[in-house]
Write an enzyme that holds these catalytic residues in place. Structure first.
Site, PDB file in Angstrom:
ATOM      1  N   CYS A  82       0.782  -1.227   0.000  1.00 39.41           N
ATOM      2  CA  CYS A  82       0.000   0.000   0.000  1.00 39.41           C
ATOM      3  C   CYS A  82       0.815   1.279   0.000  1.00 39.41           C
ATOM      4  O   CYS A  82       1.925   1.327   0.489  1.00 39.41           O
ATOM      5  CB  CYS A  82      -0.882   0.068   1.240  1.00 39.41           C
ATOM      6  N   ASN A 105      -1.341   0.810   5.750  1.00 37.45           N
ATOM      7  CA  ASN A 105      -0.195   0.197   5.062  1.00 37.45           C
ATOM      8  C   ASN A 105       0.530  -0.676   6.074  1.00 37.45           C
ATOM      9  O   ASN A 105       0.984  -0.181   7.104  1.00 37.45           O
ATOM     10  CB  ASN A 105       0.734   1.306   4.531  1.00 37.45           C
ATOM     11  N   GLY A 106       0.649  -1.970   5.769  1.00 37.69           N
ATOM     12  CA  GLY A 106       1.344  -2.883   6.674  1.00 37.69           C
ATOM     13  C   GLY A 106       0.550  -4.160   6.855  1.00 37.69           C
ATOM     14  O   GLY A 106      -0.471  -4.367   6.192  1.00 37.69           O
ATOM     15  N   TYR A 123      14.281  -1.383  -2.521  1.00 38.24           N
ATOM     16  CA  TYR A 123      13.371  -1.611  -3.641  1.00 38.24           C
ATOM     17  C   TYR A 123      12.143  -0.705  -3.669  1.00 38.24           C
ATOM     18  O   TYR A 123      11.828  -0.124  -4.695  1.00 38.24           O
ATOM     19  CB  TYR A 123      12.920  -3.075  -3.631  1.00 38.24           C
TER      20      TYR A 123
END
Ligand code: SF4
Length: 481
Positions: free
Chosen positions: A19, A119-120, A261
């Site tokens: 996310c 997010n997570g 990344y």
């Protein structure tokens, strides 16, 4: 609401984040700003997008499957009035392709309507879900994130001085979280700080986002990161913040893979330029694994900064060996009957003139299963490269991530099954050099202990047994399509 029902076929051999999130408060046309910010965060998730906005009274949402531009048309976006907005882009598992799972989740409970963007990955989501389902709660989605809503609606957490902070004390794992009511924007980061979350000013208003590159697009001014264990609350009376928890028992353990990344090189992450860190990773590779070669090339784009670092340190010229098709994103649709080499060529093509007859150092960020990497190297051989020397910015990935990055299981990670020499033979290269853990840590500032390195070391900073069981049940069979 825009709803697309088609299925997207993945062709990847790369880690995937789940996310990117953005929140805007106190700005005209907040939904438009959130939409623009989600453009900058598109690399963090390409399978669904959503925006929820409030004018202080009414909350409206638009969401859909696909890239941002597919999920939300400009017309949909323009129909969301208000000065508060929350947006979300995500990569979804198969299970999460249901439209109900697209975030931000919007749910009404006894205290009003809330929108949540997360997010997570929570490591105790199943336990909490079973607890609430056992008490009669009905879940509308299959995402971890909905447990936040049920915690908020729990009568024990209503009426307390800090309802969100009280709820967050019950969840474990990784979360950078945005919560919006009709009149307030709240942001929180887990006590370990696994995932990034930053705060900026935009005129008289505020923006909170997963990465600072979103601020640049809005011309917002970076203020600071949201601290691990901190809640920020913004309403008409201004910004307040407090610690709902002290740093986790292992302290701050930020995801070091964000540098390698996920994050964009133009972002400042955990206080450092992602581009600079990647350059240092390349310099360290050149120091540890020199090569008797003619040129250095990168696998675009996550290998670009490290290739530059390698070239600078080694004195070898940097050249363009691959050209990327910019218009397909990190995932793309391809008919199932197409072979993999064809799908790899759609994404990247070799500049044959660069590599023909040359001894080439190839710099990439990481190797997951190795299939795509091998196909790309084979393209270089076919184009006439005389020697190939592969250099990898990350150490070997031997363990899955349970904190929000979607690696395959260990048995599909090539480095978990094979030695470096075996991988070299599989890839068909003349030499192979992986970053060492020491080299990786030397490229970032701050104490070593403040980074999570679990996918390389297997030392998980937060207990994961429940999540391991759950993911083992939920994950689809991973194919090399
Ligand atoms: Fe990041 Fe790896 Fe830790 Fe996951 S296990 S949070 S990808 S460093």
């Amino acid at each position: 609401m825009t709803e697309h029902t088609r299925t997207r076929t993945h062709h990847w051999d790369e880690p995937r984040d789940k996310c990117g999130i953005v929140g805007v408060f106190g700005c005209e046309n907040a939904a438009r700003l959130a939409y623009a910010a989600l453009y900058a965060l598109q690399h963090r998730g390409q399978e669904s997008a959503g925006i929820v906005a409030s004018d202080g009274h009414n909350i409206q949402s638009v969401k859909g499957l696909g890239l941002l531009t597919e999920a939300i048309s400009p017309g949909d976006r323009g129909e969301l009035p208000g000065h508060i907005a929350v947006g979300h882009v995500r990569y979804s598992t198969t299970d999460a392709k249901r439209v109900q799972n697209i975030q931000p989740l919007v749910i009404e409970y006894s205290q009003g309507i809330v929108a949540i963007a997360h997010n997570g990955n929570l490591t105790n989501a199943r336990t909490l879900r079973e607890l609430y389902e056992g008490r009669g709660s009905i879940f509308q989605t299959s995402t971890d994130s909905e447990v936040f809503v049920h915690l908020l609606a729990d009568p024990e957490h209503i009426g307390v001085a800090d309802p969100l902070g009280e709820c967050l004390k019950h969840v474990r794992g990784a979360y950078s979280l945005l919560l919006m009511t009709s009149s307030r924007l709240m942001a929180a980061r887990d006590p370990h700080g696994f995932r990034p979350l930053s705060l900026a000013r935009l005129g008289e208003g505020y923006v909170v986002a997963s990465e600072t590159c979103a601020f640049d697009l809005l011309d917002a001014e970076f203020v600071r990161d949201v601290e691990p264990g901190e809640v920020i609350s913004i309403d008409q009376s201004g910004l307040k913040s407090w610690q709902f928890a002290e740093p986790g028992e292992c302290g701050r353990t930020q995801c070091i893979f964000e540098y390698i990344y996920f994050s964009r090189p133009d972002s400042v992450l955990f206080g450092e330029s992602v581009h600079r860190v990647r350059m240092r990773l390349g310099e360290r590779l050149a120091q540890d694994y020199p090569a008797d070669a003619d040129i250095v090339i990168s696998i675009p784009h996550s290998g670009d900064s490290s290739a530059l670092g390698y070239a600078n340190k080694s004195g070898l010229p940097l050249d363009v060996g691959f050209v990327c098709n910019r218009y397909i994103g990190r995932t793309f649709i391809i008919p199932p009957e197409e072979d993999r080499s064809g799908s790899v060529r759609i994404k990247l093509n070799v500049v044959a003139d660069t590599v023909r007859g040359k001894r080439v150092v190839v710099v990439d960020d990481s190797i997951v299963r190795g299939t795509t990497c091998r196909a790309r190297l084979s393209m270089l051989r076919k184009a006439g490269a005389k020697e190939l020397h592969m250099r990898i910015s990350a150490p070997p990935i031997c363990h899955p991530c349970y904190y929000g990055i979607d690696f395959p299981h260990s048995h599909e990670l090539i480095a978990a099954k094979q030695s470096v020499e075996e991988i070299r033979q599989y890839l068909g290269v003349d030499s192979l050099g992986y970053q060492t853990a020491e080299g990786l840590l030397s490229a970032v500032s701050g104490p070593d202990e403040q980074y999570c390195m679990a996918c390389f070391t297997g030392n998980y900073p937060v207990a994961v047994q429940e999540d391991m069981d759950r993911l083992a049940m939920e994950r689809r069979p991973w194919t090399d399509a």
